[in-house]
Design a protein around this motif. Structure first.
Motif, short mmCIF file in Angstrom:
data_model
loop_
_atom_site.label_atom_id
_atom_site.label_comp_id
_atom_site.label_asym_id
_atom_site.label_seq_id
_atom_site.Cartn_x
_atom_site.Cartn_y
_atom_site.Cartn_z
N TRP A 119 0.82 -1.21 0.00
CA TRP A 119 0.00 0.00 0.00
C TRP A 119 0.86 1.27 0.00
CZ3 TRP A 119 -4.73 1.62 -0.99
CH2 TRP A 119 -5.09 2.91 -0.59
N GLY A 120 1.83 1.35 0.87
CA GLY A 120 2.66 2.55 0.98
C GLY A 120 3.39 2.88 -0.31
N ALA A 121 4.01 1.88 -0.91
CA ALA A 121 4.76 2.10 -2.16
C ALA A 121 3.82 2.50 -3.29
CB ALA A 121 5.53 0.85 -2.54
N LEU A 122 2.67 1.85 -3.37
CA LEU A 122 1.70 2.18 -4.41
C LEU A 122 1.16 3.59 -4.22
CD1 LEU A 122 -0.21 -1.21 -4.64
CD2 LEU A 122 1.42 -0.29 -6.30
N LEU A 123 0.93 3.99 -2.97
CA LEU A 123 0.42 5.33 -2.69
C LEU A 123 1.47 6.39 -3.02
CD1 LEU A 123 -2.00 6.91 -1.68
CD2 LEU A 123 -1.10 6.68 0.64
N ARG A 124 2.74 6.12 -2.76
CA ARG A 124 3.81 7.07 -3.12
C ARG A 124 3.85 7.27 -4.63
NH1 ARG A 124 6.25 4.53 1.13
NH2 ARG A 124 7.32 3.01 -0.15
N LEU A 125 3.76 6.17 -5.39
CA LEU A 125 3.74 6.28 -6.85
C LEU A 125 2.52 7.07 -7.31
CD1 LEU A 125 4.62 5.58 -9.73
CD2 LEU A 125 3.40 3.40 -9.47
N ALA A 126 1.36 6.75 -6.77
CA ALA A 126 0.13 7.46 -7.15
C ALA A 126 0.22 8.93 -6.80
CB ALA A 126 -1.07 6.81 -6.48
N ASN A 127 0.83 9.24 -5.68
CA ASN A 127 0.99 10.63 -5.26
C ASN A 127 1.82 11.40 -6.29
OD1 ASN A 127 0.42 12.62 -3.27
ND2 ASN A 127 2.54 12.47 -2.59
N MET A 128 2.85 10.78 -6.80
CA MET A 128 3.67 11.43 -7.83
C MET A 128 2.90 11.56 -9.14
SD MET A 128 7.50 10.13 -7.12
CE MET A 128 8.18 11.42 -8.15
N LEU A 129 2.16 10.52 -9.51
CA LEU A 129 1.40 10.56 -10.76
C LEU A 129 0.30 11.61 -10.74
CD1 LEU A 129 1.06 6.74 -11.53
CD2 LEU A 129 2.39 8.41 -12.83
N THR A 130 -0.27 11.86 -9.57
CA THR A 130 -1.37 12.82 -9.48
C THR A 130 -0.90 14.22 -9.12
OG1 THR A 130 -1.78 12.27 -7.16
CG2 THR A 130 -3.06 11.06 -8.84
N GLY A 131 0.38 14.42 -9.02
CA GLY A 131 0.90 15.75 -8.73
C GLY A 131 0.77 16.15 -7.27
N GLY A 132 0.73 15.17 -6.38
CA GLY A 132 0.71 15.45 -4.96
C GLY A 132 -0.67 15.58 -4.34
N ASP A 133 -1.71 15.27 -5.09
CA ASP A 133 -3.07 15.33 -4.54
C ASP A 133 -3.35 14.02 -3.81
OD1 ASP A 133 -5.91 15.06 -4.19
OD2 ASP A 133 -6.19 16.64 -5.69
N ARG A 134 -3.34 14.06 -2.50
CA ARG A 134 -3.48 12.85 -1.67
C ARG A 134 -4.78 12.10 -1.96
NH1 ARG A 134 -0.54 9.71 2.18
NH2 ARG A 134 -2.10 8.58 3.33
N HIS A 135 -5.88 12.84 -2.10
CA HIS A 135 -7.17 12.20 -2.34
C HIS A 135 -7.21 11.51 -3.70
CE1 HIS A 135 -8.71 13.88 1.33
NE2 HIS A 135 -8.32 15.10 0.96
N GLU A 136 -6.70 12.20 -4.72
CA GLU A 136 -6.66 11.58 -6.05
C GLU A 136 -5.73 10.37 -6.05
OE1 GLU A 136 -6.08 13.96 -9.54
OE2 GLU A 136 -7.14 15.64 -8.63
#
Length: 183
Positions: free
Chosen positions: A17-34
């Motif tokens: 979960w943590g690694a996937l969330l870090r990647l998603a955070n970068m892909l979405t430009g830092g929008d935690r909810h997205e």
């Protein structure tokens, strides 16, 4: 889904979960909810095919890439969000330089378009080759090269405060050694 598959899926989510969330955070430009939505969408798609998925990590990451690409294609007339200029003194001698750099890079990436950000994240954060990025995004290697080149140029224009700090803060992996260099 049988109980054994359910348990395997839970273990995967707990571990990654943590690694996937870090990647998603970068892909979405830092929008935690997205970012959370992106990970959850990818996990839901993986859950539906869990029994047939051989490499869950790769599968979920690929779903995340493709879902993010679909999002930025839908947002095409893109309004760019602007941010205030960060303070001139980003390097504080109290040991927070790495955190400051991470924040500055994240803010700079957030100023790029979703397409540019996705290319740079896949190419440099995920350390995929141009061919692998082209395969994941369903485009040509030339498109990857030109988009990456333009994205880096735009990043340098939008965030001149980074200068050479990003290169100095993170060692370049040996896979990025110049051609012809022998170690």
């Amino acid at each position: 889904m049988d109980p054994q598959d359910q348990e395997r899926f839970r273990e995967f989510v707990d571990a990654r979960w943590g690694a996937l969330l870090r990647l998603a955070n970068m892909l979405t430009g830092g929008d935690r909810h997205e970012a959370e939505d992106l990970v959850q969408t990818a996990l839901m798609k993986a859950l539906g095919r869990w029994r047939h998925v051989e490499d869950p990590e790769s599968y979920v990451r690929k779903v995340m890439y493709r879902h993010q690409i679909s999002r930025w294609r839908l947002l095409r007339p893109h309004r760019e969000t602007t941010f205030a200029v960060p303070p001139a003194n980003l390097g504080v001698p109290d040991g927070t330089a790495t955190a400051d750099l991470r924040i500055a890079v994240g803010q700079a990436l957030a100023r790029l378009t979703p397409r540019q950000r996705t290319m740079l994240v896949l190419r440099y954060f995920e350390d995929l080759s141009e061919t692998e990025v082209a395969h994941v995004l369903g485009c040509s290697v030339g498109t990857v090269r030109s988009t990456t080149h333009r994205s880096l140029a735009r990043l340098r224009t939008l965030a001149p405060e980074l200068g050479g700090r990003a290169r100095l803060a993170a060692p370049v992996p040996s896979s990025h050694a110049p051609k012809g260099a022998h170690t």
